[in-house]
Structures are given as C-alpha cells and as structure tokens.
Design an enzyme around this catalytic site. Structure first.
Site, PDB file in Angstrom:
ATOM      1  N   CYS A 190      -0.827  31.141  50.606  1.00 15.54           N
ATOM      2  CA  CYS A 190      -0.651  32.164  49.437  1.00 15.54           C
ATOM      3  C   CYS A 190      -1.944  32.487  49.163  1.00 15.54           C
ATOM      4  O   CYS A 190      -2.915  32.019  49.610  1.00 15.54           O
ATOM      5  CB  CYS A 190      -0.043  31.453  48.130  1.00 15.54           C
ATOM      6  SG  CYS A 190      -0.920  30.088  47.509  1.00 15.54           S
ATOM      7  N   CYS A 194      -0.694  25.367  49.500  1.00 13.11           N
ATOM      8  CA  CYS A 194      -0.166  26.435  48.669  1.00 13.11           C
ATOM      9  C   CYS A 194      -0.626  26.112  47.143  1.00 13.11           C
ATOM     10  O   CYS A 194      -1.089  24.927  46.978  1.00 13.11           O
ATOM     11  CB  CYS A 194       1.380  26.646  48.841  1.00 13.11           C
ATOM     12  SG  CYS A 194       2.298  25.560  48.230  1.00 13.11           S
ATOM     13  N   CYS A 200      -9.863  28.168  49.259  1.00 13.28           N
ATOM     14  CA  CYS A 200     -10.147  27.048  50.066  1.00 13.28           C
ATOM     15  C   CYS A 200     -10.945  27.575  51.360  1.00 13.28           C
ATOM     16  O   CYS A 200     -10.767  26.742  52.437  1.00 13.28           O
ATOM     17  CB  CYS A 200      -8.481  26.492  50.954  1.00 13.28           C
ATOM     18  SG  CYS A 200      -7.951  25.856  49.398  1.00 13.28           S
TER      19      CYS A 200
END
Length: 157
Positions: free
Chosen positions: A96, A24, A103
């Site tokens: 999130c 996150c 990523c």
C-alpha cells in the site's frame, strides 16, 4: 545401463531460501494473504514474513479467502514492522502507498518492490460484496506472485 526418465517440470530450487518481507498498514489482510500465498507457491525457496505499520488481528475474511484455495493462515503472528528492524531481507514488498513511503530505508540485500493492492477492509455493504473484495485481492496477489516467481528463481538459482 539404466535409462534416466526425468519428467520433473518444477522450477529449480535455490541454494538458500530468499528472505521476503511483505508490509502493509495493519498486517491483517493483504500482507498476511501475500505471505501465505508465497509460502504455498514458493515452498522452501523462500523464508516469508509479514509485518504492518500497526499490528492488528488477522481479518477473518482474509483467512477465509485463503482457506477457499487450501491455504491456512489462521493463527499466524501479525508483527509490527519494528520487530524486523534488525533483520536483513532479500526482498521487501510493500502493498500500500503508506508503507511504500514509510519503508524506503528498510534494510535489504536485493530489492524493494511495490505491489499496490486495494484494502479489502475498506469495502462495506452486503457480505457478498465484502467477500468478493477479499477474493479479488487474493487473486491479484496470486497473479503477482506467479509472475514474479520465475524471475526471482532464475536470479537466485
């Protein structure tokens, strides 16, 4: 001749632990809670890590929300995503939108999953409202992990 009385209803263990990374934005609440939950619920079938786009101190409310259900994440490291760039993961799970986009190219052997969770740190107001937000995220992550575990165990066993 002995009779086998086997009443074990646990899921079969996998031959090698699956390496999972939760990500996150700050690694201070959602990814820490998810990692703690998977360590608790998944046991030795998983090698669990968490990271953030920024390394932030764990939020006391996240620690407290898990302590309420008997899971201790106090004192765990809060690494930056760059700390894992050389590692290969079976599952990379983003929590999130910011991390979902950032990523996509993270090294993985199996899958990139996205479990959108509201950031409980965004809630302000009375202590009861803030505490409720952390509990809600904890419970959402727990349900998500409990639904995912049987599928991933069948695939990895």
């Amino acid at each position: 001749m002995a009779t086998l009385n086997h009443t074990d209803t646990t899921e079969p263990t996998m031959p090698t632990p699956l390496r999972v990374l939760f990500i996150c934005d700050g690694n201070a609440a959602r990814s820490q809670m998810a990692a703690g939950l998977l360590r608790h619920l998944g046991g030795s079938d998983f090698e669990v890590h968490s990271a953030g786009l920024e390394a932030a101190a764990p939020q006391p409310q996240a620690i407290a929300a898990l302590q309420e259900i008997g899971i201790d994440i106090a004192g765990l490291p809060t690494p930056h995503i760059d700390d894992y760039e050389a590692m290969q993961f079976d599952y990379v799970i983003t929590l999130c939108e910011e991390t979902k986009e950032s990523c996509l190219a993270f090294p993985r052997d199996h899958a990139n999953l996205h479990w959108e969770c509201a950031d409980p740190a965004d809630v302000s107001g009375p202590t009861a409202a803030v505490t409720a937000a952390y509990r809600q995220v904890r419970d959402q992550l727990r349900r998500q992990i409990e639904q995912w575990l049987p599928t991933v165990r069948r695939a990895g066993a």
